[in-house]
Motif scaffolding. Structure first.
Motif, short mmCIF file in Angstrom:
data_model
loop_
_atom_site.label_atom_id
_atom_site.label_comp_id
_atom_site.label_asym_id
_atom_site.label_seq_id
_atom_site.Cartn_x
_atom_site.Cartn_y
_atom_site.Cartn_z
N ILE A 65 0.83 -1.21 0.00
CA ILE A 65 0.00 0.00 0.00
C ILE A 65 0.86 1.26 0.00
N LEU A 66 1.97 1.24 0.73
CA LEU A 66 2.85 2.40 0.83
C LEU A 66 3.94 2.42 -0.23
N TRP A 67 3.88 1.52 -1.19
CA TRP A 67 4.79 1.49 -2.33
C TRP A 67 6.25 1.35 -1.87
N ARG A 68 6.48 0.44 -0.90
CA ARG A 68 7.86 0.15 -0.53
C ARG A 68 8.58 -0.57 -1.66
N ASN A 69 7.83 -1.44 -2.35
CA ASN A 69 8.34 -2.10 -3.55
C ASN A 69 7.51 -1.60 -4.72
N LYS A 70 8.06 -0.68 -5.49
CA LYS A 70 7.30 -0.03 -6.55
C LYS A 70 6.89 -0.99 -7.65
N HIS A 71 7.71 -2.00 -7.94
CA HIS A 71 7.36 -2.95 -9.00
C HIS A 71 6.13 -3.77 -8.61
N THR A 72 6.09 -4.26 -7.37
CA THR A 72 4.94 -5.06 -6.93
C THR A 72 3.67 -4.22 -6.86
N SER A 73 3.76 -3.05 -6.25
CA SER A 73 2.58 -2.19 -6.13
C SER A 73 2.08 -1.73 -7.50
N VAL A 80 -5.25 -4.68 -11.80
CA VAL A 80 -6.63 -4.32 -11.46
C VAL A 80 -7.19 -3.34 -12.49
N THR A 81 -6.35 -2.45 -13.00
CA THR A 81 -6.80 -1.51 -14.03
C THR A 81 -7.18 -2.24 -15.32
N VAL A 82 -6.39 -3.24 -15.71
CA VAL A 82 -6.70 -4.01 -16.92
C VAL A 82 -8.02 -4.76 -16.75
N ILE A 83 -8.22 -5.37 -15.57
CA ILE A 83 -9.47 -6.09 -15.32
C ILE A 83 -10.66 -5.13 -15.37
N TRP A 84 -10.49 -3.94 -14.79
CA TRP A 84 -11.58 -2.96 -14.82
C TRP A 84 -11.90 -2.52 -16.25
N LEU A 85 -10.85 -2.34 -17.06
CA LEU A 85 -11.08 -1.96 -18.46
C LEU A 85 -11.78 -3.07 -19.23
N LEU A 86 -11.43 -4.31 -18.94
CA LEU A 86 -12.07 -5.43 -19.63
C LEU A 86 -13.56 -5.49 -19.32
N PHE A 87 -13.91 -5.30 -18.06
CA PHE A 87 -15.32 -5.44 -17.67
C PHE A 87 -16.15 -4.21 -18.01
N GLU A 88 -15.58 -3.03 -17.87
CA GLU A 88 -16.36 -1.82 -18.04
C GLU A 88 -16.37 -1.31 -19.48
N TRP A 89 -15.23 -1.32 -20.13
CA TRP A 89 -15.15 -0.77 -21.49
C TRP A 89 -15.46 -1.80 -22.57
N ILE A 90 -14.89 -2.98 -22.43
CA ILE A 90 -15.10 -4.01 -23.46
C ILE A 90 -16.41 -4.76 -23.23
N PHE A 189 -15.74 -0.13 -6.77
CA PHE A 189 -14.69 -0.93 -6.15
C PHE A 189 -13.31 -0.53 -6.67
N TYR A 190 -13.22 -0.25 -7.96
CA TYR A 190 -11.94 0.16 -8.54
C TYR A 190 -11.50 1.52 -8.00
N ILE A 191 -12.46 2.44 -7.82
CA ILE A 191 -12.13 3.76 -7.26
C ILE A 191 -11.61 3.62 -5.83
N VAL A 192 -12.31 2.78 -5.04
CA VAL A 192 -11.87 2.57 -3.65
C VAL A 192 -10.49 1.91 -3.62
N PHE A 193 -10.28 0.93 -4.48
CA PHE A 193 -8.98 0.26 -4.53
C PHE A 193 -7.87 1.22 -4.93
N THR A 194 -8.14 2.09 -5.89
CA THR A 194 -7.14 3.08 -6.31
C THR A 194 -6.84 4.06 -5.19
N ILE A 195 -7.88 4.47 -4.46
CA ILE A 195 -7.67 5.38 -3.34
C ILE A 195 -6.82 4.72 -2.26
N VAL A 196 -7.09 3.44 -1.97
CA VAL A 196 -6.32 2.73 -0.95
C VAL A 196 -4.86 2.58 -1.37
#
Length: 247
Positions: A65-73, A80-90, A189-196
């Motif tokens: 959450i705090l981006w200690r490892n930038k690659h993992t975060s 999660v962004t790709v999954i959201w694009l698949l469900f919402e846009w496609i 859910f995606y907005i909340v996840f992005t905020i977290v």
């Protein structure tokens, strides 16, 4: 003369045995034994004393959450962004996505297992995953605790003991109902996840400025609530339970 000398000698002897009481010369000397607050210590948000990392659990989840490892975060947020694009846009559906993902995964493992014998390579190793009973009991206990805590909070709010908490709960649910009309559940859910995944890291970076601004805002809100309580809330008639029992 002999009596005066004896009295003086006796006075000096008693005076030497009694410890002399020394009054501190200044207030700074009297405060040496008392714990002092560091001058550079600042007031934190909601009166917290721990760091943001400790409040979030202090484990791997807090590191993500705090981006200690930038690659993992970054990888998790991108997935999660790709999954959201698949469900919402496609317009992909969840069940279709799960079936297609399993089909591709099984086909890849099947081809790998067949080609391993022809290419003299090691076949895929399948891990034996056995879920223990203790894991399910731990999850069930955690869920039970959360449900009981939520019900206790609901009962306290609905009991009429704290009008401020009741108004805050009603206001929060009303705002959440308005926001839910603007977005679908997945988008919300995606907005909340992005905020977290973003706000805690930004707060940790600029916590001094945020704490100062929030403290000023809380002082202003308390002043406005005091005016509202004096002019409106205190004028609302309330009946006590003891009066009703006597009636």
């Amino acid at each position: 003369m002999s009596e005066d000398v004896g009295r003086a000698f006796l006075y000096e002897e008693i005076h030497d045995k009694i410890p002399e009481y020394k009054r501190p010369s200044s207030s700074s000397e009297s405060d040496k034994d008392e714990p002092s607050i560091p001058a550079g210590r600042k007031k934190r948000l909601f009166g917290r004393k721990e760091t943001v990392h400790t409040i979030l659990g202090g484990g791997k989840s807090a590191d993500i959450i705090l981006w200690r490892n930038k690659h993992t975060s970054g990888g998790i947020l991108a997935s999660v962004t790709v999954i959201w694009l698949l469900f919402e846009w496609i317009g992909y559906h969840l069940l279709t996505f799960i079936c297609h993902s399993l089909m591709l995964f099984l086909a890849a493992l099947f081809l790998w297992s067949i080609s391993a014998s022809f290419l003299d390579r090691n076949p895929p190793k399948f891990l034996e995953v056995i879920l223990s009973e203790e894991l399910f009991l731990t999850v069930a206990q955690a869920v039970r605790f959360q449900i009981n805590d939520a019900y206790a909070t609901f009962r306290f709010v609905a009991s009429g003991k704290d009008l401020k908490t009741f108004l805050m709960a009603i206001g929060g649910l009303w705002i959440f109902s308005i926001i839910s009309n603007w977005f679908s559940f997945l988008t919300l859910f995606y907005i909340v996840f992005t905020i977290v995944c973003t706000l805690p890291a930004l707060y940790e970076k600029y916590e001094d400025n945020v704490d100062a601004a929030v403290e000023k805002a809380m002082v202003h809100i308390k002043k406005q609530y005091a005016v509202l309580d004096e002019k409106v809330l205190q004028k609302i008639p309330r009946g006590s339970l003891s009066d009703k029992k006597h009636c």
